[in-house]
Motif scaffolding. Structure first.
Motif, PDB file in Angstrom:
ATOM      1  N   ASP A  70      17.594 -18.506  72.493  1.00  0.00           N
ATOM      2  CA  ASP A  70      16.461 -18.594  71.581  1.00  0.00           C
ATOM      3  C   ASP A  70      16.281 -17.234  70.907  1.00  0.00           C
ATOM      4  N   PRO A  71      16.867 -17.042  69.722  1.00  0.00           N
ATOM      5  CA  PRO A  71      16.783 -15.744  69.054  1.00  0.00           C
ATOM      6  C   PRO A  71      15.369 -15.377  68.641  1.00  0.00           C
ATOM      7  N   ALA A  72      14.541 -16.367  68.328  1.00  0.00           N
ATOM      8  CA  ALA A  72      13.170 -16.077  67.904  1.00  0.00           C
ATOM      9  C   ALA A  72      12.350 -15.508  69.058  1.00  0.00           C
ATOM     10  N   ALA A  73      12.526 -16.086  70.240  1.00  0.00           N
ATOM     11  CA  ALA A  73      11.795 -15.615  71.422  1.00  0.00           C
ATOM     12  C   ALA A  73      12.510 -14.477  72.128  1.00  0.00           C
ATOM     13  N   LYS A  74      13.724 -14.146  71.671  1.00  0.00           N
ATOM     14  CA  LYS A  74      14.560 -13.108  72.283  1.00  0.00           C
ATOM     15  C   LYS A  74      14.796 -13.415  73.762  1.00  0.00           C
ATOM     16  N   THR A  75      15.283 -14.619  74.009  1.00  0.00           N
ATOM     17  CA  THR A  75      15.626 -15.022  75.363  1.00  0.00           C
ATOM     18  C   THR A  75      16.994 -15.687  75.360  1.00  0.00           C
ATOM     19  N   GLY A  76      17.647 -15.618  76.499  1.00  0.00           N
ATOM     20  CA  GLY A  76      18.935 -16.266  76.635  1.00  0.00           C
ATOM     21  C   GLY A  76      19.289 -16.454  78.092  1.00  0.00           C
ATOM     22  N   PHE A 121      17.792  -7.295  73.582  1.00  0.00           N
ATOM     23  CA  PHE A 121      17.945  -7.454  72.141  1.00  0.00           C
ATOM     24  C   PHE A 121      17.568  -6.166  71.421  1.00  0.00           C
ATOM     25  N   THR A 122      18.243  -5.892  70.328  1.00  0.00           N
ATOM     26  CA  THR A 122      17.858  -4.814  69.430  1.00  0.00           C
ATOM     27  C   THR A 122      17.439  -5.442  68.114  1.00  0.00           C
ATOM     28  N   THR A 123      16.604  -4.741  67.362  1.00  0.00           N
ATOM     29  CA  THR A 123      16.139  -5.247  66.079  1.00  0.00           C
ATOM     30  C   THR A 123      16.519  -4.261  64.980  1.00  0.00           C
ATOM     31  N   ALA A 150      27.304  -6.196  74.711  1.00  0.00           N
ATOM     32  CA  ALA A 150      27.730  -7.051  73.598  1.00  0.00           C
ATOM     33  C   ALA A 150      28.295  -6.198  72.472  1.00  0.00           C
ATOM     34  N   THR A 151      29.535  -6.456  72.087  1.00  0.00           N
ATOM     35  CA  THR A 151      30.097  -5.783  70.923  1.00  0.00           C
ATOM     36  C   THR A 151      29.819  -6.578  69.649  1.00  0.00           C
TER      37      THR A 151
END
Length: 204
Positions: A70-76, A121-123, A150-151
């Motif tokens: 979930d990229p919006a919630a920054k979860t995986g 996550f980075t923004t 992560a590359t």
């Protein structure tokens, strides 16, 4: 053909492109989705120094598992099951040695598994990006924490599958002795093993 009919044909021909575009917008602003790991585009490759002269390499394939993202919630969350019998170094004799009890001991431990515990996550100007993933690696009957860097990581609408696909490349270095694989360390083969992990998963 009159001008009205021509306009209708052009508009109709653009509908699939419009649908594709809208679907891609949906991915960019997507909520949590579940993806199944694609074994044909997922592998774990390793590299280990060989007496300071060269680097031995190989890989594991036919990997299965699940990705929740979930990229919006920054979860995986990701879970990978790695069949160790799929090991391939390009050298049959070396494969047999690595599968033996001296190393992976695949008769007793046929599978390895990675389960993530936290995603980072980075923004930047392009949005939120996956930077690293913490998790637990179970191998050779032992479980220890590792961190994957992560590359790259991205999601897109696969034109062949006609569904969203997410994937990326990750890397880490582990100490094999923590998993009880210490053969030949005293003779000069390092305990440090570099792992390069490629994953790709299609929306369920």
């Amino acid at each position: 053909m009159n001008q009205m009919s021509l306009s209708t044909v052009i508009l109709s021909s653009r509908k699939p492109l419009l649908a594709l575009f809208l679907s891609m917008l949906g991915i960019a602003s997507s909520q949590a989705m579940t993806y199944d790991i694609d074994p044909t585009h997922t592998n774990v490759r390793f590299a280990i120094d060989h007496f300071n002269t060269s680097t031995n390499t190989g890989g594991f394939y036919n990997i299965t598992g699940q990705l929740d993202y979930d990229p919006a919630a920054k979860t995986g969350n990701i879970s990978l099951v790695i069949p160790l019998n799929s090991l391939n170094t390009g050298n049959t004799a070396f494969d047999i040695t690595l599968k033996s009890a001296d190393f992976f001991d695949i008769e007793q431990f046929p599978l390895a598994q990675f389960d993530s515990t936290k995603w980072y996550f980075t923004t930047d100007g392009s949005g939120s990006n996956v930077s690293k993933v913490d998790g637990m690696l179970t191998l050779h009957g032992k479980t220890n924490p590792i961190t994957l860097t992560a590359t790259k990581f991205n999601c897109y609408l696969n034109p062949i599958l006609k569904k969203p696909v997410c994937g990326g490349d990750f890397t880490t270095t582990i100490d094999r002795t923590k998993w009880g694989i210490s053969k030949y360390t005293l003779l000069g083969i390092t305990e440090k093993v570099q792992l390069n992990i490629q994953i790709e998963a299609a929306k369920r």
